[in-house]
Enzyme design. Structure first.
Site, PDB file in Angstrom:
ATOM      1  CG  ASP A  61      24.134 -11.971  36.264  1.00 29.13           C
ATOM      2  OD1 ASP A  61      24.924 -11.527  35.406  1.00 29.13           O
ATOM      3  OD2 ASP A  61      22.896 -11.867  36.160  1.00 29.13           O
ATOM      4  CG  LEU A  97      35.238 -10.565  33.154  1.00 29.75           C
ATOM      5  CD1 LEU A  97      36.436 -11.452  32.830  1.00 29.75           C
ATOM      6  CD2 LEU A  97      35.290 -10.102  34.601  1.00 29.75           C
ATOM      7  CG  HIS A 131      26.268 -15.572  34.898  1.00 31.07           C
ATOM      8  ND1 HIS A 131      25.006 -16.042  34.639  1.00 31.07           N
ATOM      9  CD2 HIS A 131      26.311 -14.352  34.328  1.00 31.07           C
ATOM     10  CE1 HIS A 131      24.324 -15.152  33.945  1.00 31.07           C
ATOM     11  NE2 HIS A 131      25.101 -14.100  33.750  1.00 31.07           N
ATOM     12  CG  HIS A 139      19.020 -14.406  29.811  1.00 38.24           C
ATOM     13  ND1 HIS A 139      19.651 -13.460  30.590  1.00 38.24           N
ATOM     14  CD2 HIS A 139      17.788 -13.917  29.569  1.00 38.24           C
ATOM     15  CE1 HIS A 139      18.826 -12.447  30.810  1.00 38.24           C
ATOM     16  NE2 HIS A 139      17.685 -12.696  30.187  1.00 38.24           N
ATOM     17  CG  HIS A 164      25.757  -1.756  34.637  1.00 41.96           C
ATOM     18  ND1 HIS A 164      25.785  -1.886  33.272  1.00 41.96           N
ATOM     19  CD2 HIS A 164      25.072  -2.841  35.092  1.00 41.96           C
ATOM     20  CE1 HIS A 164      25.139  -2.993  32.912  1.00 41.96           C
ATOM     21  NE2 HIS A 164      24.699  -3.591  34.004  1.00 41.96           N
ATOM     22  CG  ASP A 167      23.758 -13.832  30.568  1.00 41.33           C
ATOM     23  OD1 ASP A 167      22.678 -14.207  31.037  1.00 41.33           O
ATOM     24  OD2 ASP A 167      24.452 -12.945  31.102  1.00 41.33           O
TER      25      ASP A 167
HETATM   26  O1  DOR Z   1      21.231  -8.017  35.367  1.00 46.73           O
HETATM   27  C1  DOR Z   1      21.806  -8.458  34.398  1.00 46.73           C
HETATM   28  N1  DOR Z   1      22.831  -7.794  33.848  1.00 46.73           N
HETATM   29  N2  DOR Z   1      21.396  -9.610  33.848  1.00 46.73           N
HETATM   30  C2  DOR Z   1      21.864 -10.040  32.648  1.00 46.73           C
HETATM   31  O2  DOR Z   1      21.427 -11.077  32.203  1.00 46.73           O
HETATM   32  C3  DOR Z   1      22.859  -9.235  31.917  1.00 46.73           C
HETATM   33  C4  DOR Z   1      23.626  -8.402  32.849  1.00 46.73           C
HETATM   34  C5  DOR Z   1      24.492  -7.343  32.206  1.00 46.73           C
HETATM   35  O3  DOR Z   1      25.167  -7.643  31.224  1.00 46.73           O
HETATM   36  O4  DOR Z   1      24.563  -6.235  32.726  1.00 46.73           O
END
Ligand code: DOR
Length: 430
Positions: free
Chosen positions: A302, A60, A57, A176, A306, A149
């Site tokens: 996960d 990228l 998980h 999810h 960001h 997801d």
């Molecule tokens: O916290 C999360 N961020 N959970 C997710 O299911 C998606 C992910 C994201 O893509 O940032």
């Protein structure tokens, strides 16, 4: 060809634990034994040598959000974290719902050459939850794991159809688990802490209802399903019962869910905002028991990079997610093993390598026993080395780790991918 040799380590794989040197040539393990020689030596004294880790998980971000991560930077973070294969989540832009996009993702991974990048496919077109993606074409293009997801598949009839279409293809659907009508506007776990902070709550039952529904759909169809990032006590109980009933379900837990509670949001810092949200000490305890007794098969990060400016938005607008690839092993060792241990190192390695390799459909290449003739995808880590998490030192393009300043135990020393040392002495070689 240069013969690479990993010397002085303790080998852990599904066949047991023993001392041994490992020689590698032309992408394969060629010898395992004592006093093995080679042209290039990787010192593993004090270290565990294990099958390469597989992360089920990761996000990228390429194509679409290259300001947060690229397949190359994410692959480097993966290699430094000891991963030789990662499953790339499909919430890219465009989404991974057609062969052109999954081929692109795999090809970028191949070019980076740091680990196998395994594109997942969407369950529904555009992850919109309305029309099924072309499973057959995507499976023919090598996709094994399908998920929306970031979104749960809300429509039970559509999910049933998805399972039925998946059956002849031998693919795995990964859910999810989130009933969206229960999480509208939610920012953090619904409980005492969110009431005190005055923030809209995300109830545990939003996850548990979908876990329950999908277990029943698996019971109806007999088709396997994988549950992504489980976060609550009741979810663990539901999966435990489903497995006891003999249903083909698997599950994963993310390090942040077994290490951090909702109290972390007390400072309104969006670095602790994640989906599903950080829960309570009771949930953490249940996840640890679930990992130790095998209810939860895999530790999956996960990894959700960001860009800083997006995380600086007010809490309700900031995107959910946190980095995970470079801290996963250390969090597992620090929080799951040691005195009063919930898990042995052997169990931790299993949850990071051969168990997820089987779920990802790459058990022929990853998570293999350490033996002559096997593909050389290996992780060498020092389980006792302490280090501090410094965001600026991470290879990920983003900085949103919730562990900044934390001292953790356990560090990857070398990673061998496809016979090449892509990490040596905790530094990437490419
Ligand atoms: O916290 C999360 N961020 N959970 C997710 O299911 C998606 C992910 C994201 O893509 O940032």
């Amino acid at each position: 060809m240069t013969r690479l040799v990993i010397t002085g380590g303790t080998l852990i794989d599904q066949t047991g634990t023993r001392a041994g040197d490992v020689a590698i040539d032309d992408g394969r393990i060629v010898e395992v034994g004592t006093a093995v020689t080679g042209d290039c030596v990787l010192d593993a004294s004090g270290c565990i040598v294990s099958p390469g880790f597989v992360d089920l998980h990761v996000h990228l971000r390429e194509p679409g959000k290259e300001e947060a991560e690229t397949i190359e930077t994410g692959s480097r973070a993966a290699a430094l974290g000891g991963f030789t294969a990662v499953v790339a989540m499909p919430n890219t832009d465009p989404a991974q719902d057609c062969v052109a996009v999954v081929d692109f993702v795999r090809e970028q991974g191949r070019k980076a050459g740091l680990c196998d990048v395994l594109p997942s496919g969407c369950i529904t077109i555009g992850r919109a939850g309305e029309l099924l993606a072309p499973f057959g074409e995507l499976a023919a293009a090598g996709v094994h794991l399908f998920t929306d997801d970031g979104n749960g598949v809300q429509d039970a009839q559509l999910m049933r159809r998805a399972l039925e279409y998946a059956r002849p293809l031998g693919i795995v659907l990964a859910q999810h688990c989130e009933v969206a009508s229960l999480t509208k506007g939610a920012v953090m776990h619904e409980g005492a802490c969110c009431s005190r902070l005055g923030l809209p709550g995300w109830p545990s039952i939003a996850e548990e209802l979908m876990v329950f529904r999908d277990i029943e759909l698996v019971r109806l169809t007999g088709v396997p399903m994988h549950f992504l990032h489980l976060s609550t006590e009741r979810s663990v109980q539901l999966v435990r019962q489903a497995k006891a009933d003999g249903l083909p379900v698997t599950a994963e837990a993310a390090p942040h869910h077994f290490t951090l509670t909702d109290e972390m949001l007390s400072g309104y810092d969006s670095v602790f905002k994640v989906t599903p949200p950080l829960r309570t000490a009771v949930d953490i305890a249940a996840l640890k028991v679930g990992l130790a007794d095998g209810t939860i098969d895999a530790i999956a990060t996960d990894h959700a990079p960001h860009a800083q400016h997006t995380k600086e938005a007010p809490l309700d607008q900031a995107p959910p997610g946190m980095l995970g690839l470079e801290t996963a092993l250390a969090l597992a060792i620090t929080e799951l093993s040691g005195s009063g241990a919930a898990m042995t190192l052997e169990q931790i390695v299993a949850a990071l390598s051969w168990k997820p390799a089987a779920i990802a459909g790459v058990a022929h290449r990853h998570g293999r026993p350490i033996a002559a003739g096997e593909p050389a995808n290996l992780t060498v880590f020092d389980p006792t080395r302490e280090w501090s998490v410094v965001p600026a030192h991470l290879a990920s393009k983003s900085r949103n780790t919730p562990y900044a300043g934390r001292t953790l135990r356990g560090k990857v020393r070398h990673t061998v991918f496809d016979g090449t040392a892509v990490v040596v002495d905790s530094a990437a070689t490419r």
